[in-house]
Design a protein around this motif. Structure first.
Motif, PDB file in Angstrom:
ATOM      1  N   ASP A 463       0.844  -1.203   0.000  1.00 13.40           N
ATOM      2  CA  ASP A 463       0.000   0.000   0.000  1.00 13.40           C
ATOM      3  C   ASP A 463       0.878   1.251   0.000  1.00 13.40           C
ATOM      4  O   ASP A 463       0.921   1.999   0.983  1.00 13.40           O
ATOM      5  CB  ASP A 463      -0.882  -0.056   1.276  1.00 13.40           C
ATOM      6  N   PRO A 464       1.599   1.503  -1.117  1.00 17.29           N
ATOM      7  CA  PRO A 464       2.571   2.594  -1.122  1.00 17.29           C
ATOM      8  C   PRO A 464       1.957   3.975  -0.851  1.00 17.29           C
ATOM      9  O   PRO A 464       2.647   4.864  -0.363  1.00 17.29           O
ATOM     10  CB  PRO A 464       3.186   2.531  -2.522  1.00 17.29           C
ATOM     11  N   HIS A 465       0.661   4.146  -1.147  1.00 15.92           N
ATOM     12  CA  HIS A 465       0.051   5.470  -0.927  1.00 15.92           C
ATOM     13  C   HIS A 465      -0.639   5.570   0.434  1.00 15.92           C
ATOM     14  O   HIS A 465      -1.286   6.569   0.732  1.00 15.92           O
ATOM     15  CB  HIS A 465      -0.949   5.790  -2.044  1.00 15.92           C
ATOM     16  N   ASN A 466      -0.529   4.522   1.232  1.00 18.87           N
ATOM     17  CA  ASN A 466      -1.116   4.525   2.586  1.00 18.87           C
ATOM     18  C   ASN A 466      -2.601   4.883   2.552  1.00 18.87           C
ATOM     19  O   ASN A 466      -3.084   5.671   3.356  1.00 18.87           O
ATOM     20  CB  ASN A 466      -0.342   5.506   3.492  1.00 18.87           C
ATOM     21  N   GLY A 467      -3.317   4.233   1.638  1.00 18.99           N
ATOM     22  CA  GLY A 467      -4.755   4.517   1.521  1.00 18.99           C
ATOM     23  C   GLY A 467      -5.616   3.529   2.289  1.00 18.99           C
ATOM     24  O   GLY A 467      -6.810   3.749   2.470  1.00 18.99           O
ATOM     25  N   MET A 468      -5.016   2.400   2.700  1.00 17.08           N
ATOM     26  CA  MET A 468      -5.820   1.352   3.334  1.00 17.08           C
ATOM     27  C   MET A 468      -5.705   1.471   4.852  1.00 17.08           C
ATOM     28  O   MET A 468      -4.664   1.235   5.442  1.00 17.08           O
ATOM     29  CB  MET A 468      -5.303  -0.009   2.835  1.00 17.08           C
ATOM     30  N   ASN A 469      -6.786   1.891   5.452  1.00 14.02           N
ATOM     31  CA  ASN A 469      -6.880   2.097   6.907  1.00 14.02           C
ATOM     32  C   ASN A 469      -5.702   2.902   7.481  1.00 14.02           C
ATOM     33  O   ASN A 469      -5.025   2.457   8.433  1.00 14.02           O
ATOM     34  CB  ASN A 469      -7.020   0.759   7.639  1.00 14.02           C
ATOM     35  N   PRO A 470      -5.494   4.115   6.934  1.00 15.28           N
ATOM     36  CA  PRO A 470      -4.386   4.930   7.443  1.00 15.28           C
ATOM     37  C   PRO A 470      -4.580   5.271   8.919  1.00 15.28           C
ATOM     38  O   PRO A 470      -5.712   5.367   9.394  1.00 15.28           O
ATOM     39  CB  PRO A 470      -4.444   6.199   6.584  1.00 15.28           C
ATOM     40  N   GLY A 471      -3.460   5.430   9.615  1.00 16.42           N
ATOM     41  CA  GLY A 471      -3.532   5.815  11.032  1.00 16.42           C
ATOM     42  C   GLY A 471      -3.729   4.642  11.963  1.00 16.42           C
ATOM     43  O   GLY A 471      -3.919   4.829  13.161  1.00 16.42           O
ATOM     44  N   LYS A 472      -3.676   3.409  11.426  1.00 10.14           N
ATOM     45  CA  LYS A 472      -3.865   2.253  12.284  1.00 10.14           C
ATOM     46  C   LYS A 472      -2.558   1.435  12.378  1.00 10.14           C
ATOM     47  O   LYS A 472      -1.781   1.399  11.416  1.00 10.14           O
ATOM     48  CB  LYS A 472      -4.990   1.347  11.748  1.00 10.14           C
ATOM     49  N   ILE A 473      -2.370   0.816  13.472  1.00 11.99           N
ATOM     50  CA  ILE A 473      -1.198  -0.001  13.856  1.00 11.99           C
ATOM     51  C   ILE A 473       0.060   0.853  14.010  1.00 11.99           C
ATOM     52  O   ILE A 473       0.674   0.887  15.055  1.00 11.99           O
ATOM     53  CB  ILE A 473      -0.907  -1.175  12.895  1.00 11.99           C
TER      54      ILE A 473
END
Ligand code: FAD
Ligand code: 2HG
Ligand code: ZN
Length: 485
Positions: A463-473
């Motif tokens: 997920d290079p653009h950090n679009g999938m559930n950003p801000g988690k983990i």
């Protein structure tokens, strides 16, 4: 439609509406509200639209549109998670609750293939209708979804016998952050073909892709169960009891759960049908469940002999063995009512501690002392899955202390002290609930540079653009920076 968004986003959201149809989206603030918070309503987020695709194909197109328009996606199943992993920051919530098909049940192969939005109890029921068992069991099973269970690597009450869900998943189908579909729905128990990709998605809390379907291993359904509750005076005796029962019932023992007097008091006070089976109150309780496949006599005898031995050695002071399914359900009601009862009782600061079983008494004693030093008057409420080393070392607010003050003054400090203690004893700050939003700081503190570096690289590969559930983990940029040499 919200007006504070770019024309690209408006176009993308309109395209998504076309794909999923009227039943598959909403933007009305009142309808959005339950998707913006978690079950305790402590965290609150934002999103522009909730999208409910009806199939993997629809999910893939929605994700591709979001990828192109750089709209962040927060996956959600039943929204019963404990760490805010499903609470969105922005963009869309992609909820799986219209993808509920059981695609296949292969009884001869003991596997079930289900879509991600299947409710856990529906999967259990489908298995049992075929004379098989799907062994994952937890108090939220009537509302959590298989996709959420896999994304959090759920544990629950029977881990001691069947493992976490990681041990039960044979195959996955996942929509990747760019909209491609990975079909890894293999029904195999052996398949050594390079990296085991499905393991990366299990426990990834929606940060690497959207799980749309899974192949799960089933086991033969036991013929029956024997459920018992015993009382003890202290943690050391609970540990001794576990040793006796586990030694006599290995293979049959499926749960060894514990709680304290305060737990008994609050569930019987707040939960309908939770009835104390003992005449007196006791300091500690163990709930034990065993299963049998043929005649119950050998298992019953082992359980009774184990309890007898523990009574004789004064390890326990009282015990009941349930004489009916209803009686057994009542014993479970006391234990499973705890998550709800604690919230009705008071504000709760939670800890999902994992610790070697042998160290639970020392952890619990030192932890109680620490907690009471940091929060004078707090009520310590440890409970949970002692048989697999997972204690929910929760703290109730002192009586008369404002909830807000309880959280703001004490949560960070006491979390840190107890997590430090667990880690110093070879334990972990997260056993089964995951990291979500609330334990991101702890990840950076307790995971090594090497681990954070590898995790940041895995995230950026998927997920290079950090679009999938950003801000988690974890924040991939911060993780990469903190490990840069
Ligand atoms: P959600 O809360 O909707 O989501 C959880 C996380 O998974 C989020 O990060 C979300 O983004 C992600 N996610 C959801 N679906 C998908 C998907 N299809 N693809 C990718 N990512 C996805 N947990 C335990 O482990 N053991 C217990 O004993 C236990 N007991 C509980 C008791 C109660 C009363 C409650 C309320 C919760 C309990 N939990 C327990 C926590 C919770 O039920 C589990 O974490 C459950 O697995 C979450 O499933 P869900 O469908 O509600 O997921
Ligand atoms: C349980 O074991 C859940 O009941 C919930 O994991 C734990 O409320 C909690 O902290
Ligand atoms: Zn638990």
């Amino acid at each position: 439609m919200n007006t504070d968004i770019s024309t690209d986003w408006v176009r993308a959201l309109d395209a998504i509406k076309e794909i999923v149809g009227p039943a598959g989206w909403f933007t009305d603030p009142a309808e959005l509200e339950p998707y913006l918070t978690e079950w305790r309503k402590i965290l609150h987020g934002n999103c522009k639209m909730v999208v409910r695709p009806a199939s993997t194909e629809e999910t893939a197109i929605v994700v591709e549109i979001c990828h192109q328009a750089r709209i962040p996606i927060t996956p959600q199943g039943g929204n019963t998670g404990m760490v805010g992993g499903g609470v969105p920051e922005d963009g869309i919530v992609l909820c799986t609750n219209r993808m509920t098909a059981v695609r296949e049940l292969d009884a001869d192969n003991s596997t079930i293939t289900v879509e991600a939005g299947c409710i856990l109890s529906d999967v259990q029921n489908a298995a049992s209708d075929s004379g098989l068992l799907f062994p994952l069991s937890l108090a939220a099973e009537g509302s959590c979804c298989i996709g959420g269970n896999i994304a959090t690597n759920a544990g629950g009450n029977n881990t001691i016998r069947y493992g976490n869900i990681r041990e039960i998943v044979l195959g996955l189908e996942v929509v990747l952050p760019d909209g491609r579909v990975w079909n890894g729905l293999r029904q195999l128990r052996k398949c050594n073909t390079g990296y085991d990709l499905k393991q990366l998605f299990i426990g990834s809390e929606g940060t690497l892709g959207i799980i749309t379907a899974a192949v799960l291993a089933l086991t033969p359904a036991p013929k029956g169960r024997l459920t018992a509750m015993a009382t003890a005076d202290n943690w050391d005796d609970l540990l001794k009891l576990f040793g006796i029962i586990n030694g006599r019932l290995t293979g049959s023992l499926i749960a060894f759960e514990v709680f304290t007097r305060l737990g008994m008091e609050i569930t019987t006070r707040h939960i309908a049908d939770a009835i104390n089976p003992f005449k007196q109150m006791h300091a500690f309780y163990a709930l034990i469940e065993t299963v049998y496949y043929g005649n119950d006599s050998a298992v019953r005898e082992a359980l009774e002999t184990g309890m007898g031995e523990a009574l004789e050695q004064e390890i326990i002071n009282d015990a009941v063995i349930a004489e009916s399914a209803r009686h057994a359900d009542n014993l479970w009601r006391i234990r499973e009512g705890l998550p709800e009862a604690q919230s009705v009782e008071s504000g709760v600061i939670k800890h999902d501690i994992s610790i070697p079983i042998s160290k639970i008494p020392n952890f619990a004693k030192a932890g109680s002392k620490l907690a009471m030093e940091i929060i004078p008057g707090c009520r310590v409420l440890p409970f949970g899955h002692m048989g697999d080393g997972n204690i929910h070392f929760n703290l109730l607010a002192p009586e008369n202390l404002d909830q807000e003050k309880f959280f703001t003054c004490y949560m960070g400090k006491v979390n840190r002290a107890l997590h430090d203690l667990a880690v110093s004893m070879g334990g972990s700050f997260s056993a089964e609930h995951g990291i979500g939003q609330i334990k991101r700081g702890e990840m950076i503190r307790y995971r090594s540079d090497v681990e954070m570096d590898l995790m940041a690289r895995i995230k950026s590969a998927f997920d290079p653009h950090n679009g999938m559930n950003p801000g988690k983990i974890f924040d991939p940029v911060q993780a990469a920076k903190s490990t840069a040499r």
